[in-house]
Design a protein around this motif. Structure first.
Motif, PDB file in Angstrom:
ATOM      1  N   ASP A  49       0.827  -1.207   0.000  1.00  0.00           N
ATOM      2  CA  ASP A  49       0.000   0.000   0.000  1.00  0.00           C
ATOM      3  C   ASP A  49       0.859   1.255   0.000  1.00  0.00           C
ATOM      4  O   ASP A  49       0.483   2.285  -0.570  1.00  0.00           O
ATOM      5  CB  ASP A  49      -0.931   0.022   1.210  1.00  0.00           C
ATOM      6  N   LYS A  50       2.015   1.165   0.627  1.00  0.00           N
ATOM      7  CA  LYS A  50       2.931   2.306   0.702  1.00  0.00           C
ATOM      8  C   LYS A  50       3.321   2.774  -0.700  1.00  0.00           C
ATOM      9  O   LYS A  50       3.452   3.979  -0.950  1.00  0.00           O
ATOM     10  CB  LYS A  50       4.177   1.904   1.487  1.00  0.00           C
ATOM     11  N   VAL A  51       3.475   1.826  -1.625  1.00  0.00           N
ATOM     12  CA  VAL A  51       3.847   2.178  -2.996  1.00  0.00           C
ATOM     13  C   VAL A  51       2.778   3.065  -3.625  1.00  0.00           C
ATOM     14  O   VAL A  51       3.081   4.101  -4.236  1.00  0.00           O
ATOM     15  CB  VAL A  51       4.050   0.902  -3.835  1.00  0.00           C
ATOM     16  N   LEU A  52       1.511   2.691  -3.488  1.00  0.00           N
ATOM     17  CA  LEU A  52       0.418   3.469  -4.067  1.00  0.00           C
ATOM     18  C   LEU A  52       0.224   4.794  -3.330  1.00  0.00           C
ATOM     19  O   LEU A  52      -0.032   5.838  -3.952  1.00  0.00           O
ATOM     20  CB  LEU A  52      -0.880   2.662  -4.036  1.00  0.00           C
ATOM     21  N   LEU A  53       0.344   4.763  -2.016  1.00  0.00           N
ATOM     22  CA  LEU A  53       0.142   5.977  -1.218  1.00  0.00           C
ATOM     23  C   LEU A  53       1.151   7.059  -1.554  1.00  0.00           C
ATOM     24  O   LEU A  53       0.811   8.243  -1.623  1.00  0.00           O
ATOM     25  CB  LEU A  53       0.227   5.648   0.275  1.00  0.00           C
ATOM     26  N   GLU A  54       2.396   6.680  -1.794  1.00  0.00           N
ATOM     27  CA  GLU A  54       3.420   7.695  -2.017  1.00  0.00           C
ATOM     28  C   GLU A  54       3.716   7.961  -3.494  1.00  0.00           C
ATOM     29  O   GLU A  54       4.345   8.961  -3.829  1.00  0.00           O
ATOM     30  CB  GLU A  54       4.713   7.320  -1.291  1.00  0.00           C
ATOM     31  N   LYS A  55       3.230   7.079  -4.396  1.00  0.00           N
ATOM     32  CA  LYS A  55       3.544   7.268  -5.813  1.00  0.00           C
ATOM     33  C   LYS A  55       2.326   7.520  -6.701  1.00  0.00           C
ATOM     34  O   LYS A  55       2.469   8.005  -7.815  1.00  0.00           O
ATOM     35  CB  LYS A  55       4.338   6.063  -6.334  1.00  0.00           C
ATOM     36  N   ASP A  56       1.127   7.157  -6.220  1.00  0.00           N
ATOM     37  CA  ASP A  56      -0.080   7.422  -7.009  1.00  0.00           C
ATOM     38  C   ASP A  56      -1.288   7.645  -6.096  1.00  0.00           C
ATOM     39  O   ASP A  56      -2.299   6.950  -6.211  1.00  0.00           O
ATOM     40  CB  ASP A  56      -0.353   6.267  -7.976  1.00  0.00           C
ATOM     41  N   PRO A  57      -1.210   8.621  -5.186  1.00  0.00           N
ATOM     42  CA  PRO A  57      -2.305   8.834  -4.229  1.00  0.00           C
ATOM     43  C   PRO A  57      -3.620   9.245  -4.882  1.00  0.00           C
ATOM     44  O   PRO A  57      -4.700   8.954  -4.365  1.00  0.00           O
ATOM     45  CB  PRO A  57      -1.762   9.943  -3.318  1.00  0.00           C
ATOM     46  N   LEU A  58      -3.564   9.915  -6.027  1.00  0.00           N
ATOM     47  CA  LEU A  58      -4.789  10.394  -6.664  1.00  0.00           C
ATOM     48  C   LEU A  58      -5.653   9.249  -7.185  1.00  0.00           C
ATOM     49  O   LEU A  58      -6.866   9.399  -7.310  1.00  0.00           O
ATOM     50  CB  LEU A  58      -4.447  11.376  -7.785  1.00  0.00           C
ATOM     51  N   SER A  59      -5.056   8.090  -7.464  1.00  0.00           N
ATOM     52  CA  SER A  59      -5.862   6.933  -7.888  1.00  0.00           C
ATOM     53  C   SER A  59      -6.717   6.427  -6.731  1.00  0.00           C
ATOM     54  O   SER A  59      -7.855   5.981  -6.933  1.00  0.00           O
ATOM     55  CB  SER A  59      -4.953   5.805  -8.405  1.00  0.00           C
ATOM     56  N   ILE A  60      -6.181   6.513  -5.518  1.00  0.00           N
ATOM     57  CA  ILE A  60      -6.935   6.120  -4.324  1.00  0.00           C
ATOM     58  C   ILE A  60      -8.061   7.125  -4.082  1.00  0.00           C
ATOM     59  O   ILE A  60      -9.203   6.753  -3.792  1.00  0.00           O
ATOM     60  CB  ILE A  60      -6.002   6.037  -3.102  1.00  0.00           C
ATOM     61  N   ILE A  61      -7.729   8.399  -4.214  1.00  0.00           N
ATOM     62  CA  ILE A  61      -8.719   9.464  -4.033  1.00  0.00           C
ATOM     63  C   ILE A  61      -9.841   9.314  -5.057  1.00  0.00           C
ATOM     64  O   ILE A  61     -11.030   9.449  -4.729  1.00  0.00           O
ATOM     65  CB  ILE A  61      -8.044  10.840  -4.143  1.00  0.00           C
ATOM     66  N   GLU A  62      -9.489   9.002  -6.298  1.00  0.00           N
ATOM     67  CA  GLU A  62     -10.509   8.828  -7.342  1.00  0.00           C
ATOM     68  C   GLU A  62     -11.418   7.645  -7.019  1.00  0.00           C
ATOM     69  O   GLU A  62     -12.647   7.732  -7.170  1.00  0.00           O
ATOM     70  CB  GLU A  62      -9.853   8.631  -8.703  1.00  0.00           C
ATOM     71  N   GLY A  63     -10.841   6.544  -6.553  1.00  0.00           N
ATOM     72  CA  GLY A  63     -11.642   5.387  -6.174  1.00  0.00           C
ATOM     73  C   GLY A  63     -12.590   5.695  -5.032  1.00  0.00           C
ATOM     74  O   GLY A  63     -13.758   5.274  -5.034  1.00  0.00           O
ATOM     75  N   MET A  64     -12.115   6.452  -4.044  1.00  0.00           N
ATOM     76  CA  MET A  64     -12.965   6.846  -2.924  1.00  0.00           C
ATOM     77  C   MET A  64     -14.085   7.772  -3.387  1.00  0.00           C
ATOM     78  O   MET A  64     -15.229   7.667  -2.925  1.00  0.00           O
ATOM     79  CB  MET A  64     -12.130   7.530  -1.845  1.00  0.00           C
ATOM     80  N   ALA A  65     -13.775   8.685  -4.301  1.00  0.00           N
ATOM     81  CA  ALA A  65     -14.783   9.618  -4.803  1.00  0.00           C
ATOM     82  C   ALA A  65     -15.876   8.885  -5.579  1.00  0.00           C
ATOM     83  O   ALA A  65     -17.067   9.235  -5.478  1.00  0.00           O
ATOM     84  CB  ALA A  65     -14.130  10.682  -5.684  1.00  0.00           C
ATOM     85  N   ILE A  66     -15.496   7.871  -6.351  1.00  0.00           N
ATOM     86  CA  ILE A  66     -16.489   7.062  -7.073  1.00  0.00           C
ATOM     87  C   ILE A  66     -17.412   6.369  -6.075  1.00  0.00           C
ATOM     88  O   ILE A  66     -18.636   6.344  -6.253  1.00  0.00           O
ATOM     89  CB  ILE A  66     -15.797   6.043  -7.999  1.00  0.00           C
ATOM     90  N   ALA A  67     -16.819   5.822  -5.019  1.00  0.00           N
ATOM     91  CA  ALA A  67     -17.640   5.200  -3.966  1.00  0.00           C
ATOM     92  C   ALA A  67     -18.550   6.231  -3.319  1.00  0.00           C
ATOM     93  O   ALA A  67     -19.723   5.959  -3.020  1.00  0.00           O
ATOM     94  CB  ALA A  67     -16.742   4.544  -2.924  1.00  0.00           C
ATOM     95  N   GLY A  68     -18.040   7.429  -3.082  1.00  0.00           N
ATOM     96  CA  GLY A  68     -18.853   8.497  -2.510  1.00  0.00           C
ATOM     97  C   GLY A  68     -20.051   8.820  -3.384  1.00  0.00           C
ATOM     98  O   GLY A  68     -21.169   9.020  -2.879  1.00  0.00           O
TER      99      GLY A  68
END
Length: 422
Positions: A93-112
């Motif tokens: 998870d550290k890899v995604l958090l520090e190198k592509d955080p906006l993909s996580i944010i986009e996934g959360m926004a879709i869920a929202g």
């Protein structure tokens, strides 16, 4: 033909992590735009078709979880991302958090958008201080660009993401313990039912998914659930991030199509681990983190997918693979594992709080050359008791490493008891 794959990690190291411009140039937020033109149930059906199994360790079907929450009445509903990642040997998870955080944010926004939620929380491991700052910068930039915050892309949909710093406790990686921690309560697991989809954060219906799960959602929306599923196997779609460590030549995080490689590939293929250093032999490997089962050389040709591993008594878990060579004393290794679980036990239930201590006492006696044959029977009984009676999933899994090795390495246990040495 390459056995690794870059789907979730395609942007990692190639864009500025907090840059919305770079993210847009690489296709970012296209899934959110597409989702906002879809009916919520159509989005959920894509996640169901994708056969996305939760990437945090429990492997619960994400689509099923989303549908259950959608059918529950109650408002507001909350979106929570579990980024605690306290499992030893796990750093994917550290890899995604520090190198592509906006993909996580986009996934959360879709869920929202799906659940008409206006607030999401990401609970980031307390040790990831610099990552928290980076993630906040990504949030701020997404708000400025109108992909987050009020009236996203000029619509009536508003969604905010709040960062909560982890409390430094392993037990807060358990979803209900994590929600208690967000509420500023002691991070201890809740008795279920009621389930979190019904009574979650602030006693409201709540979706909790892992970092890797949320990062998969934009991929599913863009390519379609069926196409995502076809990257994996029939009952588990997509790719999986593997974190490989221990006695291997190459350590690191690798992305593979689920079912596309074997355990042998992961440990010995030059594209992955590259084998055991210094010509030593493989003894065993610990899958899914310290709370997972231990695998053995005779199981190396098992495909790396949930069903194939389950048939062998193994599991993907968090995606960790810790390799141990022939020089490792298995009893001494398990002693260290037990020390970790005792230190991190929340103390709420007796089987975990006391059972792990008794297991450690036996392992210490064996390591100190004071073990007796009766200790082996007691150790097995204690491990079964902890596994079957602990309150939460983390407590139940604390005994799995011991249970895995008692049969396969029984002769090594006996040898240590008889010869009184480790």
């Amino acid at each position: 033909m390459a056995k690794t794959m870059q789907l979730l990690t395609a942007r990692c190291g190639k864009i500025r992590p907090d840059s919305v411009a770079d993210y847009l140039a690489s296709g970012g937020f296209s899934a959110l735009k597409k989702a906002m033109d879809m009916a919520p149930m159509d989005i959920i059906n894509e996640v169901i078709d994708a056969k996305l199994l939760g990437r945090g360790g429990a492997s619960y079907p994400a689509g099923k979880k989303w549908k259950q929450l959608y059918e529950i009445e109650g408002s507001p509903k909350y979106i929570v991302c579990n980024a605690d990642e306290g499992e030893p040997g796990t750093f994917k998870d550290k890899v995604l958090l520090e190198k592509d955080p906006l993909s996580i944010i986009e996934g959360m926004a879709i869920a929202g958008y799906v659940f008409d939620s206006h607030d999401g929380y990401i609970y980031i491991r307390g040790e990831y201080r610099e990552i928290q700052k980076l993630f906040q910068a990504a949030i701020d930039n997404a708000v400025k660009a109108h992909y987050l915050g009020e009236n996203i892309m000029g619509s009536n949909f508003s969604f905010r993401v709040h960062i909560v710093s982890g409390a430094g406790a392993y037990i807060c990686g358990e979803n209900s313990g994590l929600l208690n921690s967000i509420e500023a309560k002691t991070g201890r697991p809740r008795v279920k039912p009621p389930h979190l989809a019904e009574v979650g954060l602030y006693s409201m219906p709540t979706l909790v998914n892992n970092v890797e799960s949320f990062a998969s959602v934009p991929q599913i929306i863009n390519m379609g659930g069926k196409a995502f599923q076809e990257l994996g196997v029939e009952d588990s779609g997509g790719t999986k991030l593997i974190c490989l460590s221990g006695n291997v030549v190459r350590r690191g995080t690798f992305e593979v199509p689920i079912g596309g490689v074997t355990l042998r590939d992961i440990i010995f293929d030059p594209e992955f681990g590259g084998g055991i250093p210094d010509g030593k032999e493989l003894k065993c490997y610990h899958l899914g983190g310290q709370s997972g089962p231990i695998g053995f050389p005779e199981q190396l040709d098992t495909r790396y997918d949930h069903t194939s591993l389950k048939k062998q008594g193994l599991s993907i878990g968090s995606g960790a693979v810790v390799v141990l060579d022939e020089t490792v004393c298995i009893i001494d290794y398990l002693k260290k594992v037990s020390e970790f679980f005792i230190h991190e036990s929340c103390g709420k239930c007796v089987p975990c709080r006391e059972g792990t201590k008794r297991m450690l006492e036996i392992l210490e006696r064996i390591v100190d050359g004071k073990g007796e044959m009766s200790d082996l029977d007691e150790l097995e009984e204690l491990a079964y008791m902890v596994q079957s009676m602990a309150l939460c999933g983390l407590g139940k899994s604390a005994a799995l490493p011991v249970m895995s090795t008692l049969k396969v390495f029984h002769d090594e246990y006996v040898e240590h008891v008889v010869e009184k040495k480790c």
